[in-house]
Enzyme design. Sequence first.
Site, mmCIF file in Angstrom:
data_model
loop_
_atom_site.group_PDB
_atom_site.id
_atom_site.type_symbol
_atom_site.label_atom_id
_atom_site.label_comp_id
_atom_site.label_asym_id
_atom_site.label_seq_id
_atom_site.Cartn_x
_atom_site.Cartn_y
_atom_site.Cartn_z
ATOM 1 N N ASP A 207 -12.706 -13.223 -8.050
ATOM 2 C CA ASP A 207 -11.418 -12.875 -7.411
ATOM 3 C C ASP A 207 -11.615 -12.782 -5.899
ATOM 4 O O ASP A 207 -12.735 -12.804 -5.410
ATOM 5 C CB ASP A 207 -10.933 -11.519 -7.951
ATOM 6 C CG ASP A 207 -11.962 -10.438 -7.716
ATOM 7 O OD1 ASP A 207 -12.793 -10.205 -8.619
ATOM 8 O OD2 ASP A 207 -11.998 -9.849 -6.616
ATOM 9 N N ASP A 209 -10.761 -10.105 -4.110
ATOM 10 C CA ASP A 209 -10.567 -8.692 -3.773
ATOM 11 C C ASP A 209 -9.093 -8.504 -3.359
ATOM 12 O O ASP A 209 -8.229 -9.120 -3.992
ATOM 13 C CB ASP A 209 -11.572 -8.236 -2.705
ATOM 14 C CG ASP A 209 -11.787 -6.728 -2.741
ATOM 15 O OD1 ASP A 209 -11.872 -6.174 -3.852
ATOM 16 O OD2 ASP A 209 -11.854 -6.111 -1.678
HETATM 17 N N1 LIG Z 1 -13.127 -7.301 -6.111
HETATM 18 C C1 LIG Z 1 -14.136 -6.667 -6.683
HETATM 19 N N2 LIG Z 1 -14.583 -5.497 -6.178
HETATM 20 C C2 LIG Z 1 -15.626 -4.855 -6.755
HETATM 21 N N3 LIG Z 1 -16.247 -5.294 -7.846
HETATM 22 C C3 LIG Z 1 -15.829 -6.442 -8.380
HETATM 23 N N4 LIG Z 1 -16.272 -7.123 -9.443
HETATM 24 C C4 LIG Z 1 -15.507 -8.218 -9.573
HETATM 25 N N5 LIG Z 1 -14.573 -8.277 -8.587
HETATM 26 C C5 LIG Z 1 -14.758 -7.171 -7.829
#
Ligand SMILES: Nc1ncnc2[nH]cnc12
Length: 290
Positions: A207, A209
Amino acid sequence: MTKLGIIGGSGLYEISGLTETRWEAVTTPWGAPSDDLMCGRLGDTELVFLPRHGRGHRESPTSINYRANIDALKRVGCTDVISLSACGSFRDELPPGTFVIVDQFIDRTFAREKSFFGKGFVAHVAFGDPVCRRLGDALEGAATEIGVPAKRGGTYLVMEGPQFSTKAESHLYRGWGCDVIGMTNMPEAKLAREAELCYASVAMVTDFDCWHPGHDHVDVAAIIQVLHDNAQKAKDLVRALVPRLDDRPAVCSSGCDRALDTAIITAPEARDPNLAAKLDAVAGRVLAAK
Ligand SMILES: Nc1ncnc2[nH]cnc12
Ligand SMILES: CSC[C@H]1O[C@H](OP(=O)(O)O)[C@H](O)[C@@H]1O
Protein backbone atom coordinates in the site's frame (compact mmCIF):
# COMPACT_ATOMS: atom_id res chain seq x y z
CA MET A 1 27.21 -24.72 5.43
CA THR A 2 24.18 -22.52 5.18
CA LYS A 3 21.19 -23.24 7.37
CA LEU A 4 18.63 -20.68 6.28
CA GLY A 5 16.05 -19.20 8.62
CA ILE A 6 13.04 -17.51 7.05
CA ILE A 7 10.81 -15.25 9.12
CA GLY A 8 7.47 -14.97 7.35
CA GLY A 9 5.40 -11.87 8.01
CA SER A 10 1.75 -11.01 7.45
CA GLY A 11 0.17 -13.38 4.93
CA LEU A 12 3.08 -15.81 5.02
CA TYR A 13 2.37 -18.49 7.61
CA GLU A 14 3.97 -21.49 5.90
CA ILE A 15 6.32 -22.17 3.06
CA SER A 16 5.78 -24.66 0.26
CA GLY A 17 8.15 -26.91 -1.63
CA LEU A 18 10.15 -28.14 1.35
CA THR A 19 10.95 -31.81 1.83
CA GLU A 20 11.37 -33.74 5.10
CA THR A 21 9.25 -31.13 6.87
CA ARG A 22 8.39 -31.20 10.57
CA TRP A 23 7.13 -28.57 13.00
CA GLU A 24 9.53 -28.40 15.95
CA ALA A 25 8.76 -26.80 19.32
CA VAL A 26 11.78 -24.85 20.58
CA THR A 27 12.04 -23.45 24.08
CA THR A 28 14.30 -20.49 24.82
CA PRO A 29 15.48 -18.66 27.96
CA TRP A 30 13.52 -15.64 26.69
CA GLY A 31 10.14 -17.33 26.56
CA ALA A 32 8.17 -18.82 23.71
CA PRO A 33 8.71 -17.99 20.04
CA SER A 34 5.73 -16.93 17.94
CA ASP A 35 5.14 -20.54 16.90
CA ASP A 36 6.86 -23.86 16.37
CA LEU A 37 9.58 -23.84 13.75
CA MET A 38 8.94 -25.59 10.45
CA CYS A 39 12.16 -27.42 9.62
CA GLY A 40 12.88 -29.04 6.26
CA ARG A 41 15.08 -28.98 3.20
CA LEU A 42 14.97 -27.14 -0.09
CA GLY A 43 17.23 -29.16 -2.36
CA ASP A 44 20.39 -29.75 -0.33
CA THR A 45 19.89 -26.76 1.94
CA GLU A 46 18.46 -26.98 5.44
CA LEU A 47 15.71 -24.42 5.93
CA VAL A 48 13.80 -23.30 9.01
CA PHE A 49 10.60 -21.29 8.69
CA LEU A 50 9.04 -19.24 11.49
CA PRO A 51 5.73 -17.42 11.03
CA ARG A 52 6.43 -14.11 12.79
CA HIS A 53 2.86 -13.61 13.97
CA GLY A 54 2.20 -17.34 14.51
CA ARG A 55 -0.15 -19.45 12.42
CA GLY A 56 -3.51 -17.72 12.32
CA HIS A 57 -1.79 -14.36 13.03
CA ARG A 58 -2.10 -14.31 16.83
CA GLU A 59 0.80 -12.01 17.73
CA SER A 60 0.66 -8.23 17.24
CA PRO A 61 3.84 -6.34 16.25
CA THR A 62 4.23 -5.35 19.92
CA SER A 63 3.44 -8.76 21.45
CA ILE A 64 5.88 -10.71 19.25
CA ASN A 65 8.66 -12.12 21.40
CA TYR A 66 11.50 -11.05 19.09
CA ARG A 67 14.19 -12.31 21.47
CA ALA A 68 12.66 -15.77 21.60
CA ASN A 69 12.27 -15.86 17.81
CA ILE A 70 15.90 -14.96 17.11
CA ASP A 71 17.23 -17.16 19.92
CA ALA A 72 15.21 -20.11 18.61
CA LEU A 73 16.59 -19.70 15.07
CA LYS A 74 20.13 -19.45 16.44
CA ARG A 75 19.56 -22.39 18.81
CA VAL A 76 18.52 -24.73 15.97
CA GLY A 77 21.68 -23.78 14.07
CA CYS A 78 20.59 -21.17 11.55
CA THR A 79 23.48 -19.21 10.04
CA ASP A 80 21.45 -16.79 7.92
CA VAL A 81 18.02 -15.21 8.36
CA ILE A 82 15.79 -13.62 5.74
CA SER A 83 12.83 -11.55 6.83
CA LEU A 84 9.84 -11.33 4.48
CA SER A 85 7.53 -8.48 5.46
CA ALA A 86 4.52 -6.51 4.29
CA CYS A 87 5.09 -2.76 4.19
CA GLY A 88 3.67 0.57 3.10
CA SER A 89 5.45 2.69 0.48
CA PHE A 90 6.55 6.33 0.62
CA ARG A 91 7.39 6.58 -3.06
CA ASP A 92 5.40 6.70 -6.29
CA GLU A 93 8.06 4.54 -7.91
CA LEU A 94 7.57 1.77 -5.31
CA PRO A 95 3.96 0.71 -5.94
CA PRO A 96 2.23 -2.31 -4.37
CA GLY A 97 3.86 -5.51 -5.57
CA THR A 98 7.39 -4.07 -5.44
CA PHE A 99 9.99 -5.81 -3.27
CA VAL A 100 12.51 -3.58 -1.47
CA ILE A 101 15.76 -5.21 -0.34
CA VAL A 102 16.17 -3.02 2.70
CA ASP A 103 19.59 -1.68 3.69
CA GLN A 104 18.77 0.82 6.45
CA PHE A 105 16.26 1.20 9.27
CA ILE A 106 14.90 3.95 11.45
CA ASP A 107 13.64 2.50 14.70
CA ARG A 108 10.65 4.34 16.15
CA THR A 109 9.44 1.45 18.29
CA PHE A 110 9.26 2.01 22.04
CA ALA A 111 7.48 -0.88 23.72
CA ARG A 112 9.75 -3.85 23.00
CA GLU A 113 12.72 -5.65 24.52
CA LYS A 114 15.57 -4.64 22.23
CA SER A 115 18.62 -6.51 23.46
CA PHE A 116 19.72 -9.89 24.76
CA PHE A 117 22.29 -8.04 26.87
CA GLY A 118 21.79 -5.73 29.84
CA LYS A 119 22.68 -5.24 33.49
CA GLY A 120 25.42 -7.69 34.41
CA PHE A 121 26.43 -8.46 30.83
CA VAL A 122 26.68 -5.37 28.65
CA ALA A 123 27.42 -5.42 24.92
CA HIS A 124 27.25 -2.80 22.17
CA VAL A 125 27.30 -4.26 18.66
CA ALA A 126 28.12 -2.14 15.61
CA PHE A 127 25.01 -1.46 13.53
CA GLY A 128 25.98 1.15 10.94
CA ASP A 129 25.29 -1.42 8.23
CA PRO A 130 22.35 -3.32 9.72
CA VAL A 131 21.98 -5.99 7.02
CA CYS A 132 24.29 -8.53 5.45
CA ARG A 133 25.60 -7.43 2.05
CA ARG A 134 26.12 -11.01 0.83
CA LEU A 135 22.48 -11.88 1.54
CA GLY A 136 21.40 -8.66 -0.18
CA ASP A 137 23.41 -9.62 -3.28
CA ALA A 138 21.81 -13.07 -3.30
CA LEU A 139 18.32 -11.61 -2.90
CA GLU A 140 18.91 -9.13 -5.71
CA GLY A 141 20.02 -11.95 -8.03
CA ALA A 142 17.05 -14.11 -7.06
CA ALA A 143 14.56 -11.26 -7.59
CA THR A 144 16.01 -10.56 -11.05
CA GLU A 145 15.82 -14.25 -11.91
CA ILE A 146 12.12 -14.57 -11.07
CA GLY A 147 11.28 -11.19 -12.60
CA VAL A 148 9.79 -9.55 -9.53
CA PRO A 149 10.09 -5.72 -9.49
CA ALA A 150 12.71 -5.13 -6.82
CA LYS A 151 14.75 -2.22 -5.53
CA ARG A 152 18.16 -2.84 -4.00
CA GLY A 153 18.52 -0.60 -0.96
CA GLY A 154 15.92 1.36 0.92
CA THR A 155 15.20 2.73 4.36
CA TYR A 156 12.48 0.99 6.38
CA LEU A 157 10.82 3.06 9.12
CA VAL A 158 9.72 0.78 11.94
CA MET A 159 6.72 2.14 13.84
CA GLU A 160 5.24 0.69 17.01
CA GLY A 161 1.68 0.32 15.72
CA PRO A 162 -0.67 -1.42 15.81
CA GLN A 163 -2.54 1.61 14.39
CA PHE A 164 -1.30 2.84 11.03
CA SER A 165 0.32 6.30 10.80
CA THR A 166 -1.33 9.69 10.78
CA LYS A 167 -0.86 11.79 7.65
CA ALA A 168 1.49 14.09 9.58
CA GLU A 169 3.67 11.12 10.52
CA SER A 170 3.58 9.72 7.00
CA HIS A 171 4.73 13.04 5.51
CA LEU A 172 7.38 13.38 8.22
CA TYR A 173 8.86 9.96 7.42
CA ARG A 174 8.84 10.76 3.69
CA GLY A 175 10.69 13.96 4.50
CA TRP A 176 13.26 11.93 6.41
CA GLY A 177 14.02 10.03 3.20
CA CYS A 178 12.37 6.78 4.24
CA ASP A 179 11.23 4.43 1.48
CA VAL A 180 8.92 2.01 3.27
CA ILE A 181 7.15 1.57 6.60
CA GLY A 182 6.30 -1.45 8.69
CA MET A 183 5.98 -2.53 12.30
CA THR A 184 8.22 -5.54 12.78
CA ASN A 185 11.82 -5.33 11.54
CA MET A 186 12.96 -3.79 14.80
CA PRO A 187 14.20 -5.01 17.17
CA GLU A 188 14.42 -8.16 15.05
CA ALA A 189 17.39 -6.91 12.99
CA LYS A 190 19.21 -5.65 16.10
CA LEU A 191 18.77 -8.97 17.85
CA ALA A 192 19.95 -10.90 14.79
CA ARG A 193 23.16 -8.85 14.84
CA GLU A 194 23.63 -9.51 18.56
CA ALA A 195 23.14 -13.21 17.86
CA GLU A 196 25.81 -13.02 15.11
CA LEU A 197 23.33 -14.07 12.44
CA CYS A 198 23.56 -12.77 8.89
CA TYR A 199 20.22 -10.98 8.37
CA ALA A 200 18.50 -9.34 5.42
CA SER A 201 15.00 -8.06 4.92
CA VAL A 202 12.68 -8.01 1.93
CA ALA A 203 9.92 -5.46 2.40
CA MET A 204 7.03 -6.30 0.08
CA VAL A 205 4.91 -3.25 -0.69
CA THR A 206 1.17 -3.66 -0.07
CA ASP A 207 0.00 0.00 0.00
CA PHE A 208 0.94 3.69 -0.16
CA ASP A 209 0.39 4.32 3.56
CA CYS A 210 -1.73 7.51 3.92
CA TRP A 211 0.44 10.28 2.40
CA HIS A 212 -0.56 9.68 -1.21
CA PRO A 213 -3.28 12.04 -2.47
CA GLY A 214 -4.25 9.59 -5.22
CA HIS A 215 -4.83 6.56 -3.01
CA ASP A 216 -7.23 5.62 -0.27
CA HIS A 217 -5.93 5.37 3.25
CA VAL A 218 -4.40 2.06 4.17
CA ASP A 219 -6.62 -0.64 5.62
CA VAL A 220 -6.14 -4.32 6.34
CA ALA A 221 -8.72 -5.51 3.80
CA ALA A 222 -6.89 -3.77 0.95
CA ILE A 223 -3.53 -5.01 2.23
CA ILE A 224 -4.71 -8.62 2.35
CA GLN A 225 -5.59 -8.56 -1.35
CA VAL A 226 -2.05 -7.54 -2.29
CA LEU A 227 -0.52 -9.81 0.35
CA HIS A 228 -1.83 -12.87 -1.41
CA ASP A 229 0.08 -12.08 -4.64
CA ASN A 230 3.19 -10.98 -2.74
CA ALA A 231 3.20 -14.20 -0.70
CA GLN A 232 3.31 -16.33 -3.85
CA LYS A 233 6.19 -14.25 -5.24
CA ALA A 234 7.98 -14.47 -1.89
CA LYS A 235 7.88 -18.26 -2.04
CA ASP A 236 9.32 -18.14 -5.60
CA LEU A 237 12.00 -15.77 -4.32
CA VAL A 238 13.06 -18.21 -1.60
CA ARG A 239 13.34 -21.03 -4.13
CA ALA A 240 15.56 -18.88 -6.38
CA LEU A 241 17.57 -17.65 -3.41
CA VAL A 242 18.61 -20.95 -1.85
CA PRO A 243 21.05 -22.14 -4.58
CA ARG A 244 22.74 -18.73 -4.40
CA LEU A 245 23.65 -19.35 -0.76
CA ASP A 246 25.41 -22.66 -1.38
CA ASP A 247 28.95 -21.31 -1.14
CA ARG A 248 28.87 -19.75 2.29
CA PRO A 249 32.24 -18.08 3.02
CA ALA A 250 34.05 -19.22 6.17
CA VAL A 251 33.83 -15.66 7.49
CA CYS A 252 31.08 -13.17 6.61
CA SER A 253 32.57 -10.18 4.75
CA SER A 254 30.06 -7.89 6.48
CA GLY A 255 31.26 -9.14 9.87
CA CYS A 256 27.80 -10.29 11.00
CA ASP A 257 29.11 -13.60 12.32
CA ARG A 258 31.79 -11.90 14.46
CA ALA A 259 29.69 -9.01 15.80
CA LEU A 260 30.39 -9.85 19.44
CA ASP A 261 34.20 -9.88 19.05
CA THR A 262 34.34 -6.15 19.68
CA ALA A 263 31.06 -5.63 21.56
CA ILE A 264 31.21 -7.07 25.07
CA ILE A 265 32.41 -4.59 27.67
CA THR A 266 31.59 -6.26 31.01
CA ALA A 267 34.66 -7.89 32.56
CA PRO A 268 34.38 -11.69 32.90
CA GLU A 269 34.51 -11.48 36.72
CA ALA A 270 31.76 -8.83 36.78
CA ARG A 271 29.28 -10.76 34.65
CA ASP A 272 25.94 -11.92 36.00
CA PRO A 273 26.09 -15.72 35.74
CA ASN A 274 22.32 -15.98 35.30
CA LEU A 275 22.34 -13.68 32.29
CA ALA A 276 25.45 -15.41 30.93
CA ALA A 277 23.57 -18.72 31.10
CA LYS A 278 20.68 -17.27 29.10
CA LEU A 279 23.15 -16.21 26.40
CA ASP A 280 24.23 -19.80 25.74
CA ALA A 281 22.92 -19.82 22.17
CA VAL A 282 23.21 -16.15 21.24
CA ALA A 283 26.76 -15.64 22.52
CA GLY A 284 27.82 -19.29 22.54
CA ARG A 285 30.77 -18.73 20.21
CA VAL A 286 32.43 -16.04 22.33
CA LEU A 287 31.52 -17.61 25.68
CA ALA A 288 33.08 -20.91 24.62
CA ALA A 289 36.27 -19.13 23.53
CA LYS A 290 36.89 -17.46 26.91
N1 LIG B 1 1.27 1.37 5.67
C1 LIG B 1 1.77 0.53 6.56
N2 LIG B 1 2.22 0.97 7.75
C2 LIG B 1 2.75 0.11 8.65
N3 LIG B 1 2.82 -1.20 8.46
C3 LIG B 1 2.38 -1.68 7.30
N4 LIG B 1 2.35 -2.94 6.83
C4 LIG B 1 1.79 -2.90 5.61
N5 LIG B 1 1.47 -1.63 5.26
C5 LIG B 1 1.83 -0.85 6.31
C1 LIG C 1 -1.35 -6.68 7.99
S1 LIG C 1 -0.73 -5.07 7.78
C2 LIG C 1 0.27 -4.63 9.19
C3 LIG C 1 1.27 -5.65 9.64
O1 LIG C 1 1.91 -6.25 8.50
C4 LIG C 1 3.31 -6.12 8.64
O2 LIG C 1 3.79 -7.26 9.35
P1 LIG C 1 5.06 -8.11 8.88
O3 LIG C 1 6.23 -7.18 8.88
O4 LIG C 1 5.20 -9.20 9.89
O5 LIG C 1 4.74 -8.61 7.48
C5 LIG C 1 3.45 -4.83 9.41
O6 LIG C 1 4.74 -4.68 9.95
C6 LIG C 1 2.36 -4.95 10.41
O7 LIG C 1 2.73 -5.75 11.51
